[in-house]
Every structure is written in C-alpha cells, then in structure tokens.
Design a protein around this motif. Sequence first.
Motif, PDB file in Angstrom:
ATOM      1  N   GLU A  56      -0.096   0.479  -4.233  1.00 67.90           N
ATOM      2  CA  GLU A  56      -0.889  -0.465  -5.033  1.00 67.90           C
ATOM      3  C   GLU A  56       0.042  -1.351  -5.880  1.00 67.90           C
ATOM      4  O   GLU A  56      -0.168  -2.556  -6.002  1.00 67.90           O
ATOM      5  CB  GLU A  56      -1.857   0.290  -5.967  1.00 67.90           C
ATOM      6  N   GLU A  57       1.058  -0.719  -6.463  1.00 60.09           N
ATOM      7  CA  GLU A  57       1.989  -1.505  -7.279  1.00 60.09           C
ATOM      8  C   GLU A  57       2.737  -2.532  -6.436  1.00 60.09           C
ATOM      9  O   GLU A  57       2.965  -3.665  -6.861  1.00 60.09           O
ATOM     10  CB  GLU A  57       2.975  -0.568  -7.996  1.00 60.09           C
ATOM     11  N   TRP A  58       3.139  -2.128  -5.229  1.00 61.68           N
ATOM     12  CA  TRP A  58       3.853  -3.073  -4.358  1.00 61.68           C
ATOM     13  C   TRP A  58       2.933  -4.227  -3.962  1.00 61.68           C
ATOM     14  O   TRP A  58       3.359  -5.393  -3.956  1.00 61.68           O
ATOM     15  CB  TRP A  58       4.409  -2.349  -3.132  1.00 61.68           C
ATOM     16  N   MET A  59       1.635  -3.925  -3.686  1.00 64.45           N
ATOM     17  CA  MET A  59       0.685  -4.999  -3.361  1.00 64.45           C
ATOM     18  C   MET A  59       0.515  -5.938  -4.557  1.00 64.45           C
ATOM     19  O   MET A  59       0.424  -7.152  -4.392  1.00 64.45           O
ATOM     20  CB  MET A  59      -0.695  -4.418  -2.967  1.00 64.45           C
ATOM     21  N   GLN A  60       0.501  -5.361  -5.769  1.00 64.54           N
ATOM     22  CA  GLN A  60       0.425  -6.201  -6.984  1.00 64.54           C
ATOM     23  C   GLN A  60       1.640  -7.123  -7.067  1.00 64.54           C
ATOM     24  O   GLN A  60       1.519  -8.292  -7.430  1.00 64.54           O
ATOM     25  CB  GLN A  60       0.436  -5.307  -8.225  1.00 64.54           C
ATOM     26  N   GLY A  61       2.792  -6.574  -6.736  1.00 66.82           N
ATOM     27  CA  GLY A  61       4.032  -7.374  -6.744  1.00 66.82           C
ATOM     28  C   GLY A  61       3.939  -8.529  -5.752  1.00 66.82           C
ATOM     29  O   GLY A  61       4.310  -9.663  -6.066  1.00 66.82           O
ATOM     30  N   GLU A  63       1.222  -9.904  -4.639  1.00 61.16           N
ATOM     31  CA  GLU A  63       0.209 -10.842  -5.145  1.00 61.16           C
ATOM     32  C   GLU A  63       0.831 -11.754  -6.223  1.00 61.16           C
ATOM     33  O   GLU A  63       0.572 -12.962  -6.262  1.00 61.16           O
ATOM     34  CB  GLU A  63      -0.981 -10.037  -5.717  1.00 61.16           C
ATOM     35  N   PHE A  64       1.683 -11.171  -7.060  1.00 64.97           N
ATOM     36  CA  PHE A  64       2.387 -11.956  -8.091  1.00 64.97           C
ATOM     37  C   PHE A  64       3.223 -13.058  -7.434  1.00 64.97           C
ATOM     38  O   PHE A  64       3.209 -14.218  -7.857  1.00 64.97           O
ATOM     39  CB  PHE A  64       3.280 -11.013  -8.916  1.00 64.97           C
ATOM     40  N   GLN A  67       0.964 -15.790  -5.995  1.00 64.44           N
ATOM     41  CA  GLN A  67       0.494 -16.701  -7.060  1.00 64.44           C
ATOM     42  C   GLN A  67       1.621 -17.635  -7.519  1.00 64.44           C
ATOM     43  O   GLN A  67       1.386 -18.802  -7.824  1.00 64.44           O
ATOM     44  CB  GLN A  67       0.005 -15.904  -8.267  1.00 64.44           C
ATOM     45  N   THR A 211       1.377 -10.007 -21.025  1.00 61.64           N
ATOM     46  CA  THR A 211       1.016  -8.602 -20.784  1.00 61.64           C
ATOM     47  C   THR A 211       2.111  -7.664 -21.290  1.00 61.64           C
ATOM     48  O   THR A 211       1.833  -6.560 -21.765  1.00 61.64           O
ATOM     49  CB  THR A 211       0.828  -8.339 -19.268  1.00 61.64           C
TER      50      THR A 211
END
Length: 293
Positions: A56-61, A63-64, A67, A211
């Motif tokens: 999940e953290e890698w997917m967040q990365g 996504e960052f 963006q 954040t």
Amino acid sequence: MDVKPFNLSSIMSIHPVTQAAMRSFDKASDPRLTEVMSLLVKHLHAFVTESQLTKEEWMQGLEFLTQSAAITDADRNEFSLLSDVLGISSIVDVVSQPVGGTSSSVLGPFHSQDSRWMDNGANLAGDQDGVRAWLHGRVLDVQGQPIAHAELDFWQNADNGLYPAQDPGQDPYNLRCKIKCEADGSFNLLTIRPNPYTVPTDGPVGALLVTSQRSVWRPAHYHVIVSAPGYVGLVTELFPQDSEYIDNDTVFGVREGLIVPFTPCQNTDVAERYGLTQPFLEVNFDFHLVKAP
Ligand code: BEZ
Ligand code: FE
C-alpha cells in the motif's frame, strides 16, 4: 601484491532479486550508467528492506509520482522541487563542488536564460518598493587574484516576496540582469533587500511538506551565477545573516560562507550616484572561482 579480503557477508546479505536487478545494467554501453544504475537499485532495495515497505505504501509512492507528473510542464517542475525539498539538489551540489572556491547552492526554478545585459553599476531598484541595497565585490581566483571581465547573472524576488514568473504585476526582467565585471574583477549594482519566500505549495510536494509539519519557507536570498573562461562556473546564493528561516531553509541551500551581513551604508558617493535620500544597506562579497581542469 596486496589482495583485498573478500567480503562474503556483504555479498551474501544482498537478496538474489537485488543482485539480479543490479547486474541487469552490466551491459550498458556507458560504464558510468552501469555504475550509477546498479548503485541506485542497490540503495532503493535497501530502503524497501530496511523500512519493510508495504504494498500500500509503495502504491501511495507511485500515486505521488503520478500526481507530480500531472502538474509538471515547461514552466513548473514538481520533480525538481521534490529533489530540492529532499535535500538531493543540495547534496549533489556538495559532492560535485570543486575544492577551494565559493560554495555553490541551488539554482531554483526562477532563473531566466534571457536576462538583459546591463552596465556594471546598474540600478535594478528603480522606483519599486524595498530597502535599497548596494551589492559590490570582486570575482577572484582561489589565490585571491582578480579574474578580469568575469560575468554575473543575478536574480532575486521583489519586496512582496514574489518572482516575476509568479506575479503578473512585475516586468519579466524585474530585479535580474547580467553584468560583465571590470578588468580588476570588481562589480557593483543597486538593488533591494530580498525577502523570505515560500516554495510552491499547490502540488503534491507542498502537500507532503504540510503533512510532515515541515516549513515551506526559504530564507531571503540573492541568486548569482558567476562565470569566466577557463574557470568552473559557480551557481550560488547570498543570504542576509539576519533573515528569518536562515536556520530552516526548506531546500537546505544555506552554506556558512554564503551568509552575509547587510550593513547600513554611509557612502555619500554611492548615495549621490543613485539619488538615494533614504538610509540604505551595503553588501560586500567576493566570489572565488576554481580553475577548470
Ligand atoms: C528559489 O530559490 O526560489 C527556490 C529554490 C528551490 C525551490 C523553490 C524555489
Ligand atoms: Fe530563489
């Protein structure tokens, strides 16, 4: 012959996936590409392993990064800002800096290739707001000998803290110029005191800073690029020693030798030359360039 002991444990601790990914660059046409990419893979894998990164953290990365790509265009580069706020731009500066000269510092996003040439002694301040500051000094080699006719490319923000690219009310050439120094290496110009400034906060990098409860501010600074034939070009900044955020630059650009006093100036010749009736400041700084190899 001196034979280095084989460090079995360091090889054994590298996972086969990491080893294979590192070695996948072995056949690159440029050996430096092989070296840089295999080290990048090694350290990125070490980061994943040490932090026990989740999917999940890698997917967040990812996504960052997606963006960041979406907001990046010819005038706005979110990846460059990411490099700045992670301190990577600064540490690249530090490791690539030749020994002995004035410290370099970050270029930032507001340099313009087409600044106008002005005569040494130019008045950039005109009639705009801001405390007048007389910036002068010399361009010298590392032995302290003048470098004749070195070139300066200078830019800064206005009294409202904004650069022309952020402020439609400003002339695109406001508070920026190129100057050829004299035969004795000297230069001078009249400008205004710069102001602290926030990095762009409307993209994913700004959201990350907020954040993380990090400051979004840079201390006040002048940007200067100094160049002369036969010398390594210098991209640097000068920081007023009493500026807010001098100890907390969000892009880590402040170096000890680049912090300068802005002192009250009594020079009547200078006051007369520029028609100054209000108190003004003086900044005296010599740039030292290293000979090109
Ligand atoms: C600047 O100096 O203006 C700057 C540097 C790095 C990132 C953003 C702005
Ligand atoms: Fe700047």
